[in-house]
Design a protein around this motif. Structure first.
Motif, PDB file in Angstrom:
ATOM      1  N   THR A 174       0.834  -1.201   0.000  1.00 34.38           N
ATOM      2  CA  THR A 174       0.000   0.000   0.000  1.00 34.38           C
ATOM      3  C   THR A 174       0.865   1.245   0.000  1.00 34.38           C
ATOM      4  N   LEU A 175       0.312   2.336  -0.499  1.00 31.68           N
ATOM      5  CA  LEU A 175       1.057   3.589  -0.584  1.00 31.68           C
ATOM      6  C   LEU A 175       1.558   4.038   0.778  1.00 31.68           C
ATOM      7  N   GLY A 176       0.771   3.783   1.811  1.00 31.99           N
ATOM      8  CA  GLY A 176       1.180   4.219   3.143  1.00 31.99           C
ATOM      9  C   GLY A 176       2.498   3.621   3.584  1.00 31.99           C
ATOM     10  N   SER A 177       2.769   2.378   3.160  1.00 27.88           N
ATOM     11  CA  SER A 177       4.009   1.736   3.578  1.00 27.88           C
ATOM     12  C   SER A 177       5.224   2.369   2.929  1.00 27.88           C
ATOM     13  N   ALA A 178       5.008   3.170   1.856  1.00 30.52           N
ATOM     14  CA  ALA A 178       6.142   3.812   1.192  1.00 30.52           C
ATOM     15  C   ALA A 178       6.458   5.167   1.791  1.00 30.52           C
ATOM     16  N   ARG A 179       5.514   5.784   2.491  1.00 28.89           N
ATOM     17  CA  ARG A 179       5.758   7.102   3.046  1.00 28.89           C
ATOM     18  C   ARG A 179       6.812   7.000   4.150  1.00 28.89           C
ATOM     19  N   GLY A 180       7.925   7.654   3.934  1.00 25.78           N
ATOM     20  CA  GLY A 180       9.011   7.586   4.897  1.00 25.78           C
ATOM     21  C   GLY A 180       9.907   6.388   4.708  1.00 25.78           C
ATOM     22  N   PRO A 182      11.471   5.112   1.930  1.00 21.71           N
ATOM     23  CA  PRO A 182      12.718   5.263   1.175  1.00 21.71           C
ATOM     24  C   PRO A 182      13.875   5.779   2.019  1.00 21.71           C
ATOM     25  N   GLY A 183      13.617   6.772   2.868  1.00 20.74           N
ATOM     26  CA  GLY A 183      14.681   7.299   3.710  1.00 20.74           C
ATOM     27  C   GLY A 183      15.200   6.271   4.694  1.00 20.74           C
ATOM     28  N   LEU A 184      14.289   5.541   5.333  1.00 18.66           N
ATOM     29  CA  LEU A 184      14.694   4.507   6.281  1.00 18.66           C
ATOM     30  C   LEU A 184      15.442   3.379   5.571  1.00 18.66           C
ATOM     31  N   ALA A 185      14.919   2.959   4.418  1.00 16.85           N
ATOM     32  CA  ALA A 185      15.567   1.882   3.663  1.00 16.85           C
ATOM     33  C   ALA A 185      16.938   2.316   3.177  1.00 16.85           C
ATOM     34  N   ALA A 186      17.075   3.581   2.762  1.00 17.95           N
ATOM     35  CA  ALA A 186      18.372   4.069   2.287  1.00 17.95           C
ATOM     36  C   ALA A 186      19.413   3.983   3.401  1.00 17.95           C
ATOM     37  N   ILE A 212      15.731  -6.402   6.559  1.00 19.05           N
ATOM     38  CA  ILE A 212      14.551  -7.195   6.197  1.00 19.05           C
ATOM     39  C   ILE A 212      13.539  -7.197   7.337  1.00 19.05           C
ATOM     40  N   GLU A 213      14.013  -7.329   8.566  1.00 18.10           N
ATOM     41  CA  GLU A 213      13.119  -7.333   9.724  1.00 18.10           C
ATOM     42  C   GLU A 213      12.417  -5.985   9.850  1.00 18.10           C
ATOM     43  N   ASN A 214      13.147  -4.896   9.656  1.00 14.76           N
ATOM     44  CA  ASN A 214      12.539  -3.570   9.737  1.00 14.76           C
ATOM     45  C   ASN A 214      11.505  -3.368   8.638  1.00 14.76           C
ATOM     46  N   ALA A 215      11.829  -3.822   7.429  1.00 16.73           N
ATOM     47  CA  ALA A 215      10.887  -3.695   6.313  1.00 16.73           C
ATOM     48  C   ALA A 215       9.614  -4.492   6.605  1.00 16.73           C
ATOM     49  N   LYS A 216       9.791  -5.658   7.174  1.00 20.83           N
ATOM     50  CA  LYS A 216       8.648  -6.495   7.546  1.00 20.83           C
ATOM     51  C   LYS A 216       7.758  -5.773   8.555  1.00 20.83           C
ATOM     52  N   GLN A 217       8.362  -5.204   9.572  1.00 21.67           N
ATOM     53  CA  GLN A 217       7.580  -4.520  10.603  1.00 21.67           C
ATOM     54  C   GLN A 217       6.887  -3.266  10.057  1.00 21.67           C
ATOM     55  N   ARG A 218       7.561  -2.548   9.135  1.00 23.18           N
ATOM     56  CA  ARG A 218       6.950  -1.357   8.553  1.00 23.18           C
ATOM     57  C   ARG A 218       5.695  -1.701   7.755  1.00 23.18           C
ATOM     58  N   LEU A 220       3.858  -4.438   7.907  1.00 25.93           N
ATOM     59  CA  LEU A 220       2.814  -5.016   8.759  1.00 25.93           C
ATOM     60  C   LEU A 220       2.091  -3.918   9.536  1.00 25.93           C
ATOM     61  N   ALA A 221       2.840  -2.953  10.037  1.00 27.02           N
ATOM     62  CA  ALA A 221       2.216  -1.843  10.776  1.00 27.02           C
ATOM     63  C   ALA A 221       1.289  -1.063   9.863  1.00 27.02           C
ATOM     64  N   ASP A 222       1.729  -0.848   8.634  1.00 26.71           N
ATOM     65  CA  ASP A 222       0.894  -0.121   7.683  1.00 26.71           C
ATOM     66  C   ASP A 222      -0.349  -0.924   7.333  1.00 26.71           C
ATOM     67  N   ARG A 223      -0.182  -2.213   7.101  1.00 24.20           N
ATOM     68  CA  ARG A 223      -1.322  -3.068   6.760  1.00 24.20           C
ATOM     69  C   ARG A 223      -2.368  -3.048   7.883  1.00 24.20           C
ATOM     70  N   ARG A 224      -1.909  -3.141   9.108  1.00 26.02           N
ATOM     71  CA  ARG A 224      -2.846  -3.171  10.235  1.00 26.02           C
ATOM     72  C   ARG A 224      -3.492  -1.810  10.453  1.00 26.02           C
ATOM     73  N   SER A 225      -2.760  -0.736  10.166  1.00 24.44           N
ATOM     74  CA  SER A 225      -3.317   0.601  10.281  1.00 24.44           C
ATOM     75  C   SER A 225      -4.445   0.798   9.281  1.00 24.44           C
ATOM     76  N   VAL A 226      -4.233   0.340   8.047  1.00 23.89           N
ATOM     77  CA  VAL A 226      -5.262   0.449   7.016  1.00 23.89           C
ATOM     78  C   VAL A 226      -6.490  -0.388   7.398  1.00 23.89           C
TER      79      VAL A 226
END
Length: 230
Positions: A174-180, A182-186, A212-218, A220-226
């Motif tokens: 989802t778009l929400g998981s991309a907000r912020g 790129p900076g964290l992934a970079a 990978i663990e951080n990406a997973k948590q990001r 999942l948090a976005d999915r549950r928020s939606v």
């Protein structure tokens, strides 16, 4: 006798594959949407044959599915259970790839990886609405470079087998998981690159595992928020 000149023209099926893939990254397709080949043929002004070849390739990535007597349909969203299992599989595989890549770095490889890190950092600062699609494409190059440099055909085949589902995750997040993100992934990619540049396999594996663990948590948090808002 001179040998015939090799044509530099890109095969039309390859071009259509890239066109359709770009449409996925730009959000022009929705999960579960039927693919009307006739309409695509008219819109893109090409015959149906190269489109069918391109769709067959996309089927291998997991982005589309072919249904008997119905044609192609965009793959559905990953369920939360599928997403967790996919990321868990990446947690097993990708640290091992980073470990092996760190043992056989070259200046060219490190420069290529750093280039993707810098591109991602630049994307994170861009006001362009298309940063979401750029993010996933750059992310894919980063991980593929490391998988290839590992130079272990068995690990690479495992990565390739998983790759289609990772594509599905990337393009249908989802778009929400991309907000912020790129900076964290970079920042996380840069930490992996640093460990690779130091030639430290254990540290490279640890930094990749954290990423990978951080990406997973990001996600999942976005999915549950939606889900909570719905």
């Amino acid at each position: 006798m001179a040998s015939p000149r090799k044509s530099s023209r890109q095969p039309l099926a390859d071009k259509m594959y890239e066109v359709l893939l770009a449409q996925f990254t730009d959000g022009k397709w929705s999960a579960g949407e039927p693919v009307n080949i006739g309409a695509l043929s008219r819109d893109l002004d090409v015959s149906q044959t190269p489109l069918r070849e391109a769709l067959a390739r996309l089927e291998h990535t997991g982005l589309v599915r072919r249904e008997a007597l119905k044609g192609y349909r965009v793959a559905p969203l990953l369920s939360e259970h599928e997403l967790i299992k996919l990321m868990d599989a990446r947690l097993v595989l990708e640290p091992a790839l980073a470990h092996e890549a760190a043992r056989r770095t070259t200046p060219e490889f490190l420069a290529d990886v750093l280039s993707t890190v810098d591109e991602l950092a630049a994307a994170a600062k861009s006001p362009d609405d298309k940063v979401f699609s750029s993010y996933w494409l750059i992310d894919e190059r980063f991980h593929l470079l490391i998988a290839t440099q590992a130079d272990n055909p068995f690990l690479v085949r495992a990565y390739q087998a998983l790759g289609g589902q990772v594509q599905r995750f990337r393009f249908f997040a989802t778009l929400g998981s991309a907000r912020g993100a790129p900076g964290l992934a970079a920042e996380e990619h840069r930490a992996v690159h640093q460990a690779l540049a130091e030639g430290d396999p254990e540290r490279a594996a640890a930094r990749m595992r954290e990423h990978i663990e951080n990406a997973k948590q990001r996600v999942l948090a976005d999915r549950r928020s939606v889900a909570a808002r719905d």
